[in-house]
Design an enzyme around this catalytic site. Structure first.
Site, mmCIF file in Angstrom:
data_model
loop_
_atom_site.group_PDB
_atom_site.id
_atom_site.type_symbol
_atom_site.label_atom_id
_atom_site.label_comp_id
_atom_site.label_asym_id
_atom_site.label_seq_id
_atom_site.Cartn_x
_atom_site.Cartn_y
_atom_site.Cartn_z
ATOM 1 N N THR A 1 0.829 -1.214 0.000
ATOM 2 C CA THR A 1 0.000 0.000 0.000
ATOM 3 C C THR A 1 0.861 1.260 0.000
ATOM 4 O O THR A 1 0.533 2.250 -0.670
ATOM 5 C CB THR A 1 -0.940 0.004 1.217
ATOM 6 O OG1 THR A 1 -1.850 -1.094 1.103
ATOM 7 C CG2 THR A 1 -1.736 1.289 1.307
ATOM 8 N N LYS B 1 50.390 -15.698 -8.598
ATOM 9 C CA LYS B 1 49.194 -16.531 -8.401
ATOM 10 C C LYS B 1 47.988 -15.866 -9.073
ATOM 11 O O LYS B 1 47.714 -14.693 -8.842
ATOM 12 C CB LYS B 1 48.926 -16.727 -6.916
ATOM 13 C CG LYS B 1 47.867 -17.774 -6.611
ATOM 14 C CD LYS B 1 47.826 -18.061 -5.116
ATOM 15 C CE LYS B 1 46.922 -19.244 -4.785
ATOM 16 N NZ LYS B 1 45.519 -18.929 -5.009
ATOM 17 N N THR C 1 34.014 -39.401 -13.318
ATOM 18 C CA THR C 1 32.822 -39.511 -12.471
ATOM 19 C C THR C 1 33.290 -39.590 -11.032
ATOM 20 O O THR C 1 34.238 -40.309 -10.715
ATOM 21 C CB THR C 1 31.994 -40.762 -12.822
ATOM 22 O OG1 THR C 1 32.805 -41.933 -12.667
ATOM 23 C CG2 THR C 1 31.484 -40.690 -14.258
ATOM 24 N N SER D 1 46.754 -12.952 -5.324
ATOM 25 C CA SER D 1 47.223 -12.979 -3.937
ATOM 26 C C SER D 1 47.983 -11.702 -3.612
ATOM 27 O O SER D 1 48.652 -11.129 -4.465
ATOM 28 C CB SER D 1 48.136 -14.188 -3.723
ATOM 29 O OG SER D 1 48.721 -14.152 -2.431
ATOM 30 N N SER D 2 47.875 -11.299 -2.359
ATOM 31 C CA SER D 2 48.647 -10.157 -1.886
ATOM 32 C C SER D 2 50.019 -10.585 -1.371
ATOM 33 O O SER D 2 50.854 -9.744 -1.046
ATOM 34 C CB SER D 2 47.885 -9.451 -0.753
ATOM 35 O OG SER D 2 47.696 -10.336 0.341
ATOM 36 N N SER E 1 -7.118 -0.879 -6.490
ATOM 37 C CA SER E 1 -6.701 -1.137 -5.121
ATOM 38 C C SER E 1 -5.213 -1.459 -5.177
ATOM 39 O O SER E 1 -4.697 -1.883 -6.220
ATOM 40 C CB SER E 1 -7.466 -2.332 -4.548
ATOM 41 O OG SER E 1 -6.827 -2.854 -3.392
ATOM 42 N N THR E 2 -4.535 -1.274 -4.069
ATOM 43 C CA THR E 2 -3.157 -1.760 -3.999
ATOM 44 C C THR E 2 -3.098 -3.228 -4.403
ATOM 45 O O THR E 2 -2.141 -3.685 -5.027
ATOM 46 C CB THR E 2 -2.602 -1.603 -2.569
ATOM 47 O OG1 THR E 2 -2.479 -0.222 -2.259
ATOM 48 C CG2 THR E 2 -1.250 -2.287 -2.413
ATOM 49 N N ASN E 3 -4.166 -3.943 -4.074
ATOM 50 C CA ASN E 3 -4.148 -5.395 -4.215
ATOM 51 C C ASN E 3 -4.236 -5.880 -5.655
ATOM 52 O O ASN E 3 -4.024 -7.069 -5.919
ATOM 53 C CB ASN E 3 -5.277 -6.010 -3.389
ATOM 54 C CG ASN E 3 -5.194 -5.584 -1.943
ATOM 55 O OD1 ASN E 3 -4.158 -5.087 -1.490
ATOM 56 N ND2 ASN E 3 -6.272 -5.748 -1.203
#
Length: 467
Positions: A99, A322, A185, A316-317, A138-140
């Site tokens: 609403t 990497k 698999t 990577s830091s 209506s909102t509905n």
């Protein structure tokens, strides 16, 4: 700050004099600070497209005079074009079954229309949010219809990306069709396959997900407009019900149709559950594919390393050189979010009671997020990963040659037990399967070359004429 005083059934409230929203919107702003975000911009437009269609219909039925109808339609056009979106201030997650969102639209459109007629914002004797902008509604019926229109808009973008993804996978399946690799698999060596077949399988799954999502679009085009409060069409002209779908099509370009049972369409949200289910299925497919790409590219020296993903950023830091599979990782995270949102959407749809479901706001919030993040995730998956994948053909050949995956093809000729013993011996001794078979004198060289040709194991074959 200058203010004007507006009244509603709760009482009076000062509203900023320059605001196009009114008292009911402001109360919602005060009550529902949940996400700190605005309504989705496409939902804002969809709400106003519904208002425009309603004004057109109410004029056609004689319920709304031309002057007011024209002003409302012109106001709607302004919002549809992108203006006044900052005036939609209610939180997307809200109590009241939507609403607050509906009244936000009613008040903004009313005040724009008032100004177009030469009045001052807040003078609702000229154009009233409820009596004029919300006439026959209506909102509905407005809110779920706007939600469906928004979902349709967003899924068009998603379907475009899914079709792009299917095409990108098709191209890779063609490019890699002559590369034989180990099929696995349960992460264990199984039988030979072509790398192109793997990518074609991904494509088939995506094509199926695309079709599944397309099927949900028909459900989204069925609306309950004209049902008003609970689907009984109270306060709506019978002619309005006939005309509103036609005008919705004019304002949205979607072929909206009226539900056969307006009470059902007002209280049940299963169409949104169907859409979310299709999104979840696509998310599962995407995450499984992303997992495979991470495995197949793992290493690059100590893993499978059968494919190379395009390097996109440092991984990577601390570890120089990497490179991480960041795009498949983000795609999986998008999938996790979509799957989680599906549970929220499911519970929101389930929680409806009697003639109305009050939980559409959180459903829409999560549904729109799922569609958009999936759209964006697929886009980056295509452009930053899939199109740049290359194959390590030598690595595929090396792994295939030193595996025992070809031994399965021997079963019809020497039996499962003998083939199993050869597999065990190959693993323990390091000898090739073909070498052990020759040493045992079980098959001739000519027979082995035919039976153990990996390329012949990747497709169904005509009956082999081997004595």
């Amino acid at each position: 700050m200058q203010e004007r005083i507006e009244h509603d059934s709760i009482g009076a409230l000062p509203v900023p004099v320059d605001a196009y929203y009114g008292v009911q919107t402001l109360r919602a702003k005060q009550n529902f600070y949940i996400t700190g975000k605005q309504l989705h911009p496409d939902l804002i437009v969809s709400l106003v497209q519904v208002k425009k269609a309603a004004a057109m219909t109410n004029y056609e039925t004689g319920e709304l005079n031309k002057e007011v109808a024209d002003a409302i339609i012109a106001a709607c056009n302004d919002v549809i074009s992108g203006k006044y979106h900052d005036q939609f201030i209610v939180d997307p997650i809200q109590g009241g079954a939507g609403t607050s969102s509906n009244m936000n639209a009613n008040e903004v459109v009313a005040n724009i229309a008032i100004e177009k007629l030469g009045g001052i914002k807040g003078d609702y004797s000229i154009v009233h949010p409820n009596d004029h902008v919300n006439m026959s509604q209506s909102t509905n019926d407005v809110y779920p219809t706007a939600g469906k229109i928004t979902a349709l808009k967003l899924t068009q973008k998603l379907l475009f990306q899914m079709e792009r993804l299917g095409e990108a996978l098709k191209q890779k399946s063609i490019e890699f069709d002559n590369i034989i690799k180990v099929g696995r698999t349960q992460l264990q060596d199984a039988v030979p396959m072509r790398l192109g077949q793997a990518f074609n399988a991904y494509r088939s799954a995506i094509d199926r997900d695309t079709l599944r999502l397309k099927k949900t679009q028909n459900e989204l085009c069925i609306v309950n407009m004209g049902g008003t409060a609970i689907g009984t069409a109270i306060n709506a002209n019978p002619e309005y019900l006939k005309r509103i779908p036609v005008n919705l099509k004019k304002t949205t370009s979607f072929n909206m149709v009226l539900a056969a049972d307006l009470i059902d369409a007002t209280q049940n949200l299963d169409a949104f559950v169907s859409v979310s289910g299709a999104l979840k299925a696509a998310a599962v497919t995407l995450s499984k594919m992303a997992n495979d790409f991470r495995l197949l590219s793992s290493g690059p020296k100590t893993g499978f390393a059968e494919i190379n993903l395009p390097p996109k950023q440092n991984g990577s830091s601390i570890m120089p050189g990497k490179i991480n599979p960041v795009i498949p990782e983000v795609v999986s995270q998008v999938a996790f979010n979509v799957i989680g949102n599906d549970l929220t959407i499911t519970m929101a749809a389930e929680a409806g009671q009697l003639e109305l479901n009050a939980f559409e706001p959180v459903l829409f919030y999560n549904l729109f997020e799922s569609i958009e993040t999936l759209t964006n995730g697929i886009s980056t998956f295509i452009d930053n990963c899939i199109t740049g994948i290359t194959a390590n053909e030598d690595r595929c050949e090396e792994l295939l040659e030193h595996s025992i995956v070809t031994v399965t093809a021997l079963c019809p000729y020497i039996g499962y037990k003998e083939a199993s013993d050869i597999a065990k011996e190959s693993i323990l001794s390091g000898k090739l399967v073909s070498q052990i078979v020759r040493e045992k004198g079980l098959l001739s060289q000519e027979e082995l070359e035919t039976i153990l040709d990996p390329s012949l194991m990747t497709e169904p074959m005509e009956e082999q004429q081997i004595s």
